[in-house]
Design a protein around this motif. Sequence first.
Motif, short mmCIF file in Angstrom:
data_model
loop_
_atom_site.label_atom_id
_atom_site.label_comp_id
_atom_site.label_asym_id
_atom_site.label_seq_id
_atom_site.Cartn_x
_atom_site.Cartn_y
_atom_site.Cartn_z
N ARG A 67 -8.29 2.82 11.02
CA ARG A 67 -9.56 3.45 10.78
C ARG A 67 -10.33 2.41 9.88
N GLY A 109 -6.83 11.00 1.90
CA GLY A 109 -7.64 9.81 1.81
C GLY A 109 -7.57 8.73 0.67
N SER A 139 3.28 -0.71 7.93
CA SER A 139 4.19 0.28 8.61
C SER A 139 3.62 1.27 9.62
N GLY A 173 -2.26 12.18 2.65
CA GLY A 173 -3.18 12.93 3.48
C GLY A 173 -4.49 13.47 2.95
N LEU A 221 0.98 -1.31 -0.06
CA LEU A 221 0.11 0.13 0.06
C LEU A 221 0.87 0.92 -0.01
C1 LIG Z 1 0.89 4.78 4.50
C2 LIG Z 1 0.38 5.55 2.95
C3 LIG Z 1 -0.03 4.49 2.07
C4 LIG Z 1 -0.90 6.29 3.62
O1 LIG Z 1 -1.35 6.89 2.44
P1 LIG Z 1 -2.28 8.36 2.39
O2 LIG Z 1 -3.02 8.31 1.03
O3 LIG Z 1 -1.68 9.44 2.82
O4 LIG Z 1 -3.25 7.85 3.53
P2 LIG Z 1 -4.73 8.57 3.71
O5 LIG Z 1 -4.50 9.99 3.32
O6 LIG Z 1 -5.99 7.74 3.64
O7 LIG Z 1 -4.61 8.67 5.54
C5 LIG Z 1 -3.57 9.36 5.78
C6 LIG Z 1 -3.88 10.69 6.59
O8 LIG Z 1 -4.99 11.41 6.06
C7 LIG Z 1 -6.08 11.92 6.61
N1 LIG Z 1 -7.06 11.82 5.58
C8 LIG Z 1 -7.87 10.85 5.31
N2 LIG Z 1 -8.73 11.32 4.52
C9 LIG Z 1 -8.47 12.49 4.32
C10 LIG Z 1 -9.28 13.73 3.63
N3 LIG Z 1 -10.18 13.06 2.53
N4 LIG Z 1 -8.56 14.85 3.41
C11 LIG Z 1 -7.48 15.08 4.17
N5 LIG Z 1 -6.84 14.11 5.17
C12 LIG Z 1 -7.31 13.00 4.93
C13 LIG Z 1 -6.13 10.59 7.61
O9 LIG Z 1 -6.92 11.28 8.67
C14 LIG Z 1 -4.68 10.28 7.98
O10 LIG Z 1 -4.37 10.85 9.02
P3 LIG Z 1 -3.69 10.07 10.00
O11 LIG Z 1 -2.54 9.37 9.69
O12 LIG Z 1 -3.15 11.39 10.99
O13 LIG Z 1 -4.86 9.59 10.89
C15 LIG Z 1 1.28 6.57 2.73
O14 LIG Z 1 1.78 7.14 3.88
C16 LIG Z 1 2.61 5.73 2.14
O15 LIG Z 1 2.66 5.57 1.00
N6 LIG Z 1 3.74 5.62 3.13
C17 LIG Z 1 5.00 5.22 2.64
C18 LIG Z 1 4.92 3.45 2.54
C19 LIG Z 1 4.38 2.85 3.62
O16 LIG Z 1 4.47 2.96 4.92
N7 LIG Z 1 3.41 1.97 3.17
C20 LIG Z 1 2.69 0.93 3.94
C21 LIG Z 1 3.35 -0.34 4.18
S1 LIG Z 1 2.18 -1.46 4.94
#
Ligand SMILES: CC(C)(COP(=O)(O)OP(=O)(O)OC[C@H]1O[C@@H](n2cnc3c(N)ncnc32)[C@H](O)[C@@H]1OP(=O)(O)O)[C@@H](O)C(=O)NCCC(=O)NCCS
Length: 160
Positions: A132, A97, A123, A95, A87
Amino acid sequence: MEAAVVIRPYRTDDAPSMAQLYYDAVHGLGRRAYSAAQAAAWAPAPLQPIDVLNRAADGRMTFVAANARDQAVAYVDLEPDGHVDHLYCHPDFAGQGVASRLLETVIQRAVEQGLPALYVEASELARPVFERHGFAVTARRDFEVRGVPIHNYAMRRELT
Ligand SMILES: CC(C)(COP(=O)(O)OP(=O)(O)OC[C@H]1O[C@@H](n2cnc3c(N)ncnc32)[C@H](O)[C@@H]1OP(=O)(O)O)[C@@H](O)C(=O)NCCC(=O)NCCS
């Protein structure tokens, strides 16, 4: 604000974007929770597109989030036994969603297939996203990648 992306099934021409965004995600986002040495061990270089192609063809389902130009900016995959392997989200789309929407897609498909449960090694960054969506931590995993100590969390969500 919700990102203007479309969630759709992976296509083979997504492989180059996915190979690069994997690296960009680890170094741009992973560094929020992991050291430079850990990020370098996790993703020493962008993936090779052939590796993305091979993984996506091994029986798993892969979904991408595509931007307005139909380029993959995030992706998730689901193996036949309910394991969520990758993922990853490009930092420019973090950030908003996007990972959350990918995960909703995977959960929906898993339910449709009658899978009893989903599991993942998440991670630090991914853990709250999975929480969530009903996943619970079953164990913290401490291990080494390329000789560098790192950790993640075994998480599981029952579907029945
Ligand atoms: C983990 C990962 C995939 C999350 O991706 P993302 O698209 O940023 O995730 P989301 O946006 O769904 O959620 C992240 C944050 O955004 C917030 N968010 C969700 N929907 C939102 C929206 N519509 N508007 C603004 N913020 C939002 C969430 O509340 C969340 O905050 P929190 O972490 O403080 O709870 C990304 O950080 C990543 O690629 N990390 C590096 C690689 C990694 O760790 N991969 C996982 C291996 S298992």
